[in-house]
Design a protein around this motif. Structure first.
Motif, PDB file in Angstrom:
ATOM      1  N   GLY A  32     -11.357   7.512  -3.861  1.00  0.00           N
ATOM      2  CA  GLY A  32     -12.155   7.381  -5.079  1.00  0.00           C
ATOM      3  C   GLY A  32     -13.550   6.882  -4.775  1.00  0.00           C
ATOM      4  N   PRO A  33     -14.361   6.640  -5.814  1.00  0.00           N
ATOM      5  CA  PRO A  33     -15.762   6.263  -5.625  1.00  0.00           C
ATOM      6  C   PRO A  33     -15.972   4.949  -4.877  1.00  0.00           C
ATOM      7  CG  PRO A  33     -15.155   6.194  -7.952  1.00  0.00           C
ATOM      8  CD  PRO A  33     -13.993   6.750  -7.209  1.00  0.00           C
ATOM      9  N   ARG A  34     -15.065   3.997  -4.942  1.00  0.00           N
ATOM     10  CA  ARG A  34     -15.226   2.714  -4.244  1.00  0.00           C
ATOM     11  C   ARG A  34     -14.205   2.558  -3.118  1.00  0.00           C
ATOM     12  NH1 ARG A  34     -15.996  -0.682  -9.681  1.00  0.00           N
ATOM     13  NH2 ARG A  34     -18.159  -0.148 -10.049  1.00  0.00           N
ATOM     14  N   CYS A  35     -13.759   3.673  -2.589  1.00  0.00           N
ATOM     15  CA  CYS A  35     -12.712   3.696  -1.564  1.00  0.00           C
ATOM     16  C   CYS A  35     -13.159   3.000  -0.288  1.00  0.00           C
ATOM     17  CB  CYS A  35     -12.350   5.147  -1.257  1.00  0.00           C
ATOM     18  SG  CYS A  35     -11.003   5.307  -0.075  1.00  0.00           S
ATOM     19  N   ASN A  55       6.743  12.265  -2.467  1.00  0.00           N
ATOM     20  CA  ASN A  55       6.205  11.622  -3.665  1.00  0.00           C
ATOM     21  C   ASN A  55       5.394  10.371  -3.320  1.00  0.00           C
ATOM     22  OD1 ASN A  55       5.963  11.333  -6.556  1.00  0.00           O
ATOM     23  ND2 ASN A  55       7.394   9.638  -6.409  1.00  0.00           N
ATOM     24  N   LEU A  56       5.146  10.138  -2.046  1.00  0.00           N
ATOM     25  CA  LEU A  56       4.449   8.928  -1.623  1.00  0.00           C
ATOM     26  C   LEU A  56       3.198   9.294  -0.833  1.00  0.00           C
ATOM     27  CD1 LEU A  56       7.565   6.959  -0.363  1.00  0.00           C
ATOM     28  CD2 LEU A  56       6.373   6.643  -2.529  1.00  0.00           C
ATOM     29  N   ARG A  57       2.167   8.430  -0.941  1.00  0.00           N
ATOM     30  CA  ARG A  57       0.946   8.631  -0.169  1.00  0.00           C
ATOM     31  C   ARG A  57       0.323   7.285   0.167  1.00  0.00           C
ATOM     32  NH1 ARG A  57      -2.861  11.092  -4.972  1.00  0.00           N
ATOM     33  NH2 ARG A  57      -2.415   9.460  -6.468  1.00  0.00           N
ATOM     34  N   ALA A  58      -0.404   7.261   1.275  1.00  0.00           N
ATOM     35  CA  ALA A  58      -1.102   6.052   1.710  1.00  0.00           C
ATOM     36  C   ALA A  58      -2.389   5.925   0.905  1.00  0.00           C
ATOM     37  CB  ALA A  58      -1.417   6.147   3.197  1.00  0.00           C
ATOM     38  N   VAL A  59      -2.689   4.701   0.460  1.00  0.00           N
ATOM     39  CA  VAL A  59      -3.904   4.455  -0.336  1.00  0.00           C
ATOM     40  C   VAL A  59      -4.495   3.101   0.030  1.00  0.00           C
ATOM     41  CG1 VAL A  59      -3.203   5.875  -2.318  1.00  0.00           C
ATOM     42  CG2 VAL A  59      -2.573   3.473  -2.246  1.00  0.00           C
ATOM     43  N   CYS A  60      -5.802   2.954  -0.209  1.00  0.00           N
ATOM     44  CA  CYS A  60      -6.436   1.651  -0.022  1.00  0.00           C
ATOM     45  C   CYS A  60      -6.165   0.806  -1.274  1.00  0.00           C
ATOM     46  CB  CYS A  60      -7.937   1.801   0.231  1.00  0.00           C
ATOM     47  SG  CYS A  60      -8.906   2.337  -1.193  1.00  0.00           S
ATOM     48  N   ARG A  61      -6.355  -0.480  -1.158  1.00  0.00           N
ATOM     49  CA  ARG A  61      -6.087  -1.402  -2.270  1.00  0.00           C
ATOM     50  C   ARG A  61      -6.948  -1.071  -3.494  1.00  0.00           C
ATOM     51  NH1 ARG A  61      -3.926  -6.743  -2.660  1.00  0.00           N
ATOM     52  NH2 ARG A  61      -3.448  -6.540  -0.464  1.00  0.00           N
ATOM     53  N   SER A  66      -7.155   0.955  -9.064  1.00  0.00           N
ATOM     54  CA  SER A  66      -7.808   1.817 -10.049  1.00  0.00           C
ATOM     55  C   SER A  66      -6.805   2.787 -10.676  1.00  0.00           C
ATOM     56  CB  SER A  66      -8.946   2.593  -9.387  1.00  0.00           C
ATOM     57  OG  SER A  66      -9.536   3.481 -10.291  1.00  0.00           O
ATOM     58  N   LYS A  67      -5.982   3.427  -9.844  1.00  0.00           N
ATOM     59  CA  LYS A  67      -4.995   4.380 -10.350  1.00  0.00           C
ATOM     60  C   LYS A  67      -3.963   3.675 -11.226  1.00  0.00           C
ATOM     61  CE  LYS A  67      -1.321   7.526  -9.099  1.00  0.00           C
ATOM     62  NZ  LYS A  67      -0.079   6.814  -9.366  1.00  0.00           N
ATOM     63  N   THR A  68      -3.513   2.510 -10.793  1.00  0.00           N
ATOM     64  CA  THR A  68      -2.524   1.754 -11.564  1.00  0.00           C
ATOM     65  C   THR A  68      -3.094   1.368 -12.931  1.00  0.00           C
ATOM     66  OG1 THR A  68      -1.520   0.915  -9.535  1.00  0.00           O
ATOM     67  CG2 THR A  68      -1.060  -0.308 -11.558  1.00  0.00           C
ATOM     68  N   GLY A  69      -4.352   0.937 -12.969  1.00  0.00           N
ATOM     69  CA  GLY A  69      -4.996   0.589 -14.236  1.00  0.00           C
ATOM     70  C   GLY A  69      -5.111   1.773 -15.170  1.00  0.00           C
ATOM     71  N   LYS A  70      -5.476   2.929 -14.628  1.00  0.00           N
ATOM     72  CA  LYS A  70      -5.584   4.142 -15.450  1.00  0.00           C
ATOM     73  C   LYS A  70      -4.225   4.563 -15.982  1.00  0.00           C
ATOM     74  CE  LYS A  70      -9.675   5.879 -13.127  1.00  0.00           C
ATOM     75  NZ  LYS A  70     -10.202   6.845 -12.155  1.00  0.00           N
ATOM     76  N   ASP A  71      -3.193   4.481 -15.127  1.00  0.00           N
ATOM     77  CA  ASP A  71      -1.832   4.827 -15.563  1.00  0.00           C
ATOM     78  C   ASP A  71      -1.365   3.896 -16.678  1.00  0.00           C
ATOM     79  OD1 ASP A  71      -1.798   6.825 -13.656  1.00  0.00           O
ATOM     80  OD2 ASP A  71      -0.473   5.747 -12.270  1.00  0.00           O
ATOM     81  N   ALA A  72      -1.664   2.597 -16.556  1.00  0.00           N
ATOM     82  CA  ALA A  72      -1.256   1.625 -17.570  1.00  0.00           C
ATOM     83  C   ALA A  72      -1.988   1.879 -18.890  1.00  0.00           C
ATOM     84  CB  ALA A  72      -1.533   0.211 -17.084  1.00  0.00           C
ATOM     85  N   ALA A  73      -3.279   2.185 -18.816  1.00  0.00           N
ATOM     86  CA  ALA A  73      -4.049   2.460 -20.030  1.00  0.00           C
ATOM     87  C   ALA A  73      -3.519   3.704 -20.734  1.00  0.00           C
ATOM     88  CB  ALA A  73      -5.523   2.634 -19.687  1.00  0.00           C
TER      89      ALA A  73
END
Length: 94
Positions: A32-35, A55-61, A66-73
């Motif tokens: 993402g933009p701040r990756c 169904n799994l992927r490596a991601v930075c914190r 960001s993804k978790t926040g968007k999913d929750a919203a």
């Protein structure tokens, strides 16, 4: 673990996590933009109770948060408007 989860992780999660991070060369798959590009976490792409490698992927914190926040919203639904109502003159002055 400090994070709240809707479904428990499997008992072999540490080995699954390590396998996914190794497969993805510890590189963030979202970018993402701040990756920060260095992946330290594993994210579920689809359902949170599906722990298959596909169904799994490596991601930075940063991207994971960001993804978790968007999913929750998205799960909460639309938020009420915070716009102020249009002012209509004082009733005694009309």
């Amino acid at each position: 673990m400090t994070a709240w989860r809707t479904s428990p992780l499997p008992k072999n999660w540490p080995s699954v996590r390590k396998m996914v991070l190794t497969r993805d060369a510890h590189t963030c798959q979202i970018q993402g933009p701040r990756c920060t590009t260095g992946a330290t976490e594993v994210d579920h792409i689809g359902r949170a109770d599906d722990h298959r490698a596909e169904n799994l992927r490596a991601v930075c914190r940063t991207c994971h948060a960001s993804k978790t926040g968007k999913d929750a919203a998205k799960a909460r639904g639309p938020r009420p408007s915070r716009a102020r109502p249009r002012e209509q003159g004082h009733p005694g002055l009309l």
